[in-house]
Design a protein around this motif. Structure first.
Motif, PDB file in Angstrom:
ATOM      1  N   THR A 108      38.924  27.999  51.223  1.00  0.00           N
ATOM      2  CA  THR A 108      40.225  28.668  51.159  1.00  0.00           C
ATOM      3  C   THR A 108      40.465  29.516  52.399  1.00  0.00           C
ATOM      4  OG1 THR A 108      39.319  30.621  50.077  1.00  0.00           O
ATOM      5  CG2 THR A 108      40.092  28.824  48.642  1.00  0.00           C
ATOM      6  N   GLY A 109      39.378  29.823  53.129  1.00  0.00           N
ATOM      7  CA  GLY A 109      39.485  30.694  54.287  1.00  0.00           C
ATOM      8  C   GLY A 109      39.396  32.165  53.918  1.00  0.00           C
ATOM      9  N   GLN A 110      39.452  32.473  52.646  1.00  0.00           N
ATOM     10  CA  GLN A 110      39.348  33.844  52.157  1.00  0.00           C
ATOM     11  C   GLN A 110      37.975  34.038  51.520  1.00  0.00           C
ATOM     12  OE1 GLN A 110      41.804  36.146  52.646  1.00  0.00           O
ATOM     13  NE2 GLN A 110      42.799  34.510  53.790  1.00  0.00           N
ATOM     14  N   ILE A 111      37.224  35.028  52.002  1.00  0.00           N
ATOM     15  CA  ILE A 111      35.893  35.300  51.463  1.00  0.00           C
ATOM     16  C   ILE A 111      36.014  36.397  50.412  1.00  0.00           C
ATOM     17  CG2 ILE A 111      33.508  35.908  52.010  1.00  0.00           C
ATOM     18  CD1 ILE A 111      34.703  33.381  53.509  1.00  0.00           C
ATOM     19  N   VAL A 112      35.488  36.120  49.237  1.00  0.00           N
ATOM     20  CA  VAL A 112      35.497  37.084  48.147  1.00  0.00           C
ATOM     21  C   VAL A 112      34.047  37.433  47.833  1.00  0.00           C
ATOM     22  CG1 VAL A 112      36.120  37.475  45.726  1.00  0.00           C
ATOM     23  CG2 VAL A 112      37.619  36.111  47.202  1.00  0.00           C
ATOM     24  N   PHE A 113      33.702  38.741  47.871  1.00  0.00           N
ATOM     25  CA  PHE A 113      32.367  39.188  47.489  1.00  0.00           C
ATOM     26  C   PHE A 113      32.387  39.566  46.019  1.00  0.00           C
ATOM     27  CE2 PHE A 113      32.097  39.728  52.070  1.00  0.00           C
ATOM     28  CZ  PHE A 113      30.857  39.155  52.317  1.00  0.00           C
ATOM     29  N   THR A 114      31.539  38.905  45.241  1.00  0.00           N
ATOM     30  CA  THR A 114      31.497  39.123  43.798  1.00  0.00           C
ATOM     31  C   THR A 114      30.298  39.960  43.372  1.00  0.00           C
ATOM     32  OG1 THR A 114      30.328  37.038  43.514  1.00  0.00           O
ATOM     33  CG2 THR A 114      32.743  36.989  43.336  1.00  0.00           C
ATOM     34  N   LYS A 115      29.326  40.140  44.270  1.00  0.00           N
ATOM     35  CA  LYS A 115      28.156  40.964  43.982  1.00  0.00           C
ATOM     36  C   LYS A 115      27.597  41.506  45.286  1.00  0.00           C
ATOM     37  CE  LYS A 115      23.504  41.160  42.119  1.00  0.00           C
ATOM     38  NZ  LYS A 115      23.139  42.145  43.147  1.00  0.00           N
TER      39      LYS A 115
END
Length: 170
Positions: free
Chosen positions: A73-80
């Motif tokens: 998606t090009g968007q990095i999401v940090f979940t932990k």
């Protein structure tokens, strides 16, 4: 229904991980090693890899994601975020796959804010041909093309449980 084409056997994976674990053991002897797996994909590789590293180490996990279906998606999401204190320590980030390089680059940038002594990257799969960022993978087990699944690698959360690596053809 997608077709699964065998690429790397379970035995080939085991042999390469043993070799990589031995190299990491030699390189980190006498250092303060923290092995950090990048969730979700690295959990299978991480578990097998740390059993091949014969020096003292600690293990932590971070969650980072950029994929939806078969593309980034090009968007990095940090979940932990990591739980351990990392200041002044030697971090080995473990990824299932380094593809465009965006996720691991952002993960490294995030880890650098915690002031470790060093950061290196270990990946089960290095897909250099798709790289969009300048990132060096210090330890890689295999270089592959195509959309691959198995051994922790998924397609929409499926196929992670396969004991070998397959190309997924649609």
């Amino acid at each position: 229904m997608p077709e699964l084409i065998p690429l790397i056997s379970q035995q080939e994976i085991e042999e390469k991980i043993q070799e990589t674990g031995q190299k990491i053991t030699q390189d980190y002897k006498g250092l303060d090693l923290v092995v950090i797996g990048v969730l979700k994909g690295a959990f299978v590789f991480l578990a097998d890899l740390v059993r091949q590293i014969t020096i003292d180490l600690e293990i932590d996990l971070v969650g980072a994601s950029s994929y939806q279906n078969t593309s980034s998606t090009g968007q990095i999401v940090f979940t932990k975020q990591p739980d351990l204190e990392l200041k002044g320590r030697d971090i080995l980030l473990v990824e299932d796959i380094v593809d465009t390089g965006r996720t691991i680059t952002k993960t490294v940038e995030s880890m650098q804010l915690l002031n470790p002594r060093s950061i290196k990257i270990c990946a089960l799969i290095d897909k250099k041909e798709r790289r969009e960022t300048q990132i060096n993978v210090d330890y890689s087990c295999f270089c592959l093309d195509g959309f691959i699944v198995g051994y922790g690698l998924d397609y929409n959360e499926k196929y992670r449980n396969l004991p070998a690596i397959f190309e997924l053809k649609f």
